[in-house]
Scaffold this active site. Structure first.
Site, mmCIF file in Angstrom:
data_model
loop_
_atom_site.group_PDB
_atom_site.id
_atom_site.type_symbol
_atom_site.label_atom_id
_atom_site.label_comp_id
_atom_site.label_asym_id
_atom_site.label_seq_id
_atom_site.Cartn_x
_atom_site.Cartn_y
_atom_site.Cartn_z
ATOM 1 N N HIS A 40 18.135 36.360 38.364
ATOM 2 C CA HIS A 40 19.585 36.296 38.134
ATOM 3 C C HIS A 40 20.078 35.212 39.098
ATOM 4 O O HIS A 40 20.485 35.492 40.222
ATOM 5 C CB HIS A 40 20.246 37.642 38.429
ATOM 6 C CG HIS A 40 21.751 37.558 38.442
ATOM 7 N ND1 HIS A 40 22.486 37.212 37.335
ATOM 8 C CD2 HIS A 40 22.651 37.738 39.433
ATOM 9 C CE1 HIS A 40 23.774 37.196 37.650
ATOM 10 N NE2 HIS A 40 23.894 37.504 38.919
ATOM 11 N N VAL B 118 34.086 43.735 41.966
ATOM 12 C CA VAL B 118 33.098 44.211 40.991
ATOM 13 C C VAL B 118 33.097 45.742 40.913
ATOM 14 O O VAL B 118 33.138 46.317 39.820
ATOM 15 C CB VAL B 118 31.693 43.667 41.351
ATOM 16 C CG1 VAL B 118 30.624 44.273 40.457
ATOM 17 C CG2 VAL B 118 31.675 42.147 41.241
ATOM 18 N N ARG C 144 21.477 30.532 50.330
ATOM 19 C CA ARG C 144 21.224 31.764 49.579
ATOM 20 C C ARG C 144 20.401 32.740 50.421
ATOM 21 O O ARG C 144 20.568 33.945 50.347
ATOM 22 C CB ARG C 144 20.454 31.372 48.312
ATOM 23 C CG ARG C 144 20.883 32.115 47.093
ATOM 24 C CD ARG C 144 20.264 31.511 45.862
ATOM 25 N NE ARG C 144 19.866 32.551 44.919
ATOM 26 C CZ ARG C 144 20.706 33.355 44.290
ATOM 27 N NH1 ARG C 144 22.005 33.256 44.490
ATOM 28 N NH2 ARG C 144 20.260 34.271 43.460
ATOM 29 N N LYS D 137 41.136 50.357 51.066
ATOM 30 C CA LYS D 137 40.951 49.557 49.851
ATOM 31 C C LYS D 137 40.367 50.422 48.724
ATOM 32 O O LYS D 137 40.816 50.379 47.577
ATOM 33 C CB LYS D 137 40.001 48.404 50.179
ATOM 34 C CG LYS D 137 39.794 47.399 49.078
ATOM 35 C CD LYS D 137 38.893 46.304 49.649
ATOM 36 C CE LYS D 137 38.489 45.278 48.657
ATOM 37 N NZ LYS D 137 37.518 44.341 49.246
ATOM 38 N N THR E 175 33.797 36.746 39.761
ATOM 39 C CA THR E 175 33.575 37.213 38.383
ATOM 40 C C THR E 175 33.437 38.729 38.454
ATOM 41 O O THR E 175 32.800 39.250 39.373
ATOM 42 C CB THR E 175 32.266 36.656 37.775
ATOM 43 O OG1 THR E 175 31.153 37.243 38.447
ATOM 44 C CG2 THR E 175 32.197 35.157 37.882
HETATM 45 N N1 LIG Z 1 24.630 40.880 39.517
HETATM 46 C C1 LIG Z 1 25.679 40.277 38.943
HETATM 47 O O1 LIG Z 1 25.624 39.940 37.754
HETATM 48 C C2 LIG Z 1 26.915 40.030 39.770
HETATM 49 C C3 LIG Z 1 28.092 39.521 39.195
HETATM 50 C C4 LIG Z 1 29.205 39.343 40.000
HETATM 51 C C5 LIG Z 1 29.134 39.634 41.368
HETATM 52 N N2 LIG Z 1 27.983 40.103 41.884
HETATM 53 C C6 LIG Z 1 27.832 40.441 43.304
HETATM 54 O O2 LIG Z 1 28.455 41.701 43.538
HETATM 55 C C7 LIG Z 1 28.804 41.795 44.919
HETATM 56 C C8 LIG Z 1 30.243 42.226 45.062
HETATM 57 O O3 LIG Z 1 31.106 41.205 44.600
HETATM 58 P P1 LIG Z 1 32.691 41.393 44.757
HETATM 59 O O4 LIG Z 1 33.324 40.226 44.094
HETATM 60 O O5 LIG Z 1 33.071 42.774 44.372
HETATM 61 O O6 LIG Z 1 32.843 41.243 46.344
HETATM 62 P P2 LIG Z 1 34.022 41.839 47.229
HETATM 63 O O7 LIG Z 1 33.962 41.104 48.529
HETATM 64 O O8 LIG Z 1 35.297 41.839 46.451
HETATM 65 O O9 LIG Z 1 33.593 43.352 47.463
HETATM 66 C C9 LIG Z 1 32.519 43.743 48.260
HETATM 67 C C10 LIG Z 1 32.905 45.083 48.862
HETATM 68 O O10 LIG Z 1 31.779 45.591 49.587
HETATM 69 C C11 LIG Z 1 32.322 46.304 50.688
HETATM 70 N N3 LIG Z 1 31.270 46.530 51.672
HETATM 71 C C12 LIG Z 1 30.686 45.649 52.532
HETATM 72 N N4 LIG Z 1 29.768 46.278 53.266
HETATM 73 C C13 LIG Z 1 29.756 47.568 52.877
HETATM 74 C C14 LIG Z 1 28.998 48.711 53.263
HETATM 75 N N5 LIG Z 1 28.071 48.635 54.220
HETATM 76 N N6 LIG Z 1 29.239 49.873 52.650
HETATM 77 C C15 LIG Z 1 30.191 49.980 51.680
HETATM 78 N N7 LIG Z 1 30.939 48.931 51.278
HETATM 79 C C16 LIG Z 1 30.720 47.739 51.867
HETATM 80 C C17 LIG Z 1 33.453 45.418 51.187
HETATM 81 O O11 LIG Z 1 34.359 46.124 52.015
HETATM 82 C C18 LIG Z 1 34.065 44.981 49.863
HETATM 83 O O12 LIG Z 1 35.122 45.837 49.441
HETATM 84 C C19 LIG Z 1 28.513 40.399 45.517
HETATM 85 O O13 LIG Z 1 27.251 40.415 46.140
HETATM 86 C C20 LIG Z 1 28.499 39.504 44.290
HETATM 87 O O14 LIG Z 1 27.757 38.315 44.490
HETATM 88 C C21 LIG Z 1 26.879 40.322 41.127
#
Ligand SMILES: NC(=O)c1ccc[n+]([C@@H]2O[C@H](COP(=O)([O-])OP(=O)(O)OC[C@H]3O[C@@H](n4cnc5c(N)ncnc54)[C@H](O)[C@@H]3O)[C@@H](O)[C@H]2O)c1
Length: 331
Positions: A186, A25, A99, A51, A238
């Site tokens: 959401h 994201v 959740r 990364k 997503t």
């Molecule tokens: N609100 C929305 O509409 C929506 C839509 C899609 C995804 N999301 C949410 O967005 C979030 C990210 O999803 P994603 O697919 O990118 O996940 P992902 O696992 O690909 O990425 C998460 C990133 O966060 C990093 N991270 C973890 N702890 C950290 C910290 N303390 N400091 C800095 N970085 C840290 C990880 O290293 C990783 O790169 C999830 O919680 C997902 O559910 C929300």
């Protein structure tokens, strides 16, 4: 190992966005902001530094076509002069994980991040994307002690975009003509607001009776709710839809556009039974964050559904210990 995250030559006026979390994201948001030229300094921060570096370099290569955009990695010190900070960090939901368990992990991560942001910037605008989005937004607001309008959850802005997309497809009309909202959580208890759907100002039932096209409201509400999970089933995550939703919020903040977007925020006293719970209602967003919120008219069925949605979030806020020391209502 990775070189070349260079500052553009034509770097005069700075507009800066920091993105914390450089996974699917965060990376998609950085790319979208770059392509739409919504900031000229886009900084990615992640606990996984290689990364974040790889992601920023990949996007930076595309800036060969947009020299004035600088995409790079950074540290929390970069928050100091950022107009906007976006939180996408967190862990994904594991099979069988509740959740609530996911919420407790991501709330803890978000609280740590919030403390780091505030160390360098005591007056930021923060947009929260990490799930469960409503409670993570509430926790960031509590941890930072900022004004309610400064901590914005992307909330149902994505669900609303999906809702409008499915309505427009069913009615064979431009999606930009669809005015409609999904409000509340959401998540699974989200509430599609059918009572005020218009097509360029024409109420939906008038549009249906005069075109002869009838839409299946239950089906559209259902696919709006489940399409995120369907995408995850198909490709593991997503990210494009949400990156456009966040880009839309960014546009309002960076350009002081005063646009109406349904986003998650903490409800104040005037929301009565819904006060002190964080969920999505339509808001005007500008450079100061949320500048106005609207408690829009709902049908009795929609209000009941929103009551149920709010109770689910309130319960999760309580179980995660968010706002346990709050007396009165935050304004
Ligand atoms: N609100 C929305 O509409 C929506 C839509 C899609 C995804 N999301 C949410 O967005 C979030 C990210 O999803 P994603 O697919 O990118 O996940 P992902 O696992 O690909 O990425 C998460 C990133 O966060 C990093 N991270 C973890 N702890 C950290 C910290 N303390 N400091 C800095 N970085 C840290 C990880 O290293 C990783 O790169 C999830 O919680 C997902 O559910 C929300």
């Amino acid at each position: 190992m990775i070189e070349g995250l260079r500052k553009p030559v034509s770097f005069h006026q700075k507009s800066k966005v920091v993105i914390i979390g450089s996974g699917n994201v965060g990376e998609a948001i950085a790319y979208t902001l770059m392509v739409r030229k919504q900031a000229n300094d886009i900084v990615l921060i992640d606990v996984d530094e290689p990364k974040a570096k790889a992601a920023s370099l990949d996007i930076a290569h595309g800036t060969g076509f947009y020299r004035q955009v600088w995409v790079r990695t950074g540290t929390y010190e970069d928050c100091k002069d950022a107009q906007m900070i976006i939180i996408t960090a967190g862990v994904g939901r594991k099979p069988g994980q509740s959740r609530l368990d996911l919420g407790s992990i991501n709330v803890k991560i978000a609280r740590d991040i919030a403390r780091n942001i505030i160390k360098y910037n005591d007056n930021p605008i923060i947009v929260v994307v990490s799930n469960p989005a409503d409670v993570v937004t509430a926790a960031v607001l509590e941890e930072t002690g900022l004004r309610r309008g400064q901590v914005i959850g992307s909330g149902t802005s994505l669900d609303t975009a999906r809702f409008r997309y499915f309505i427009s497809s069913a009615l064979h009309v431009d999606v930009e003509d669809i005015k409609a909202y999904v409000l509340g959580e959401h998540g699974d208890s989200q509430v599609p607001i059918w009572s005020n759907v218009t097509i360029a100002g024409i109420p939906l039932d008038v549009y249906e009776s005069q075109t002869g096209i009838k839409i299946d409201r239950d089906e559209i509400a259902s696919i709006t709710k489940t399409s995120g999970a369907d995408i995850i089933k198909g490709k593991g995550a997503t990210f494009y839809g949400v990156s456009m939703a966040v880009s839309n919020i960014t546009e309002r903040i960076m350009n002081d556009q005063q646009g109406v977007v349904p986003v998650a925020h903490l409800m104040g006293a005037r929301y009565g039974k819904w006060a002190n719970v964080c969920f999505s209602m339509p808001c005007i967003i500008g450079s100061d964050g949320i500048e106005k919120t609207f408690n829009i008219p709902l049908s009795p069925e929609e209000e009941d559904a929103l009551d149920r949605s709010v109770e689910i979030i309130r319960d999760m806020q309580n179980q995660l210990g968010i706002f346990t020391n709050l007396t009165g209502s935050l304004e």
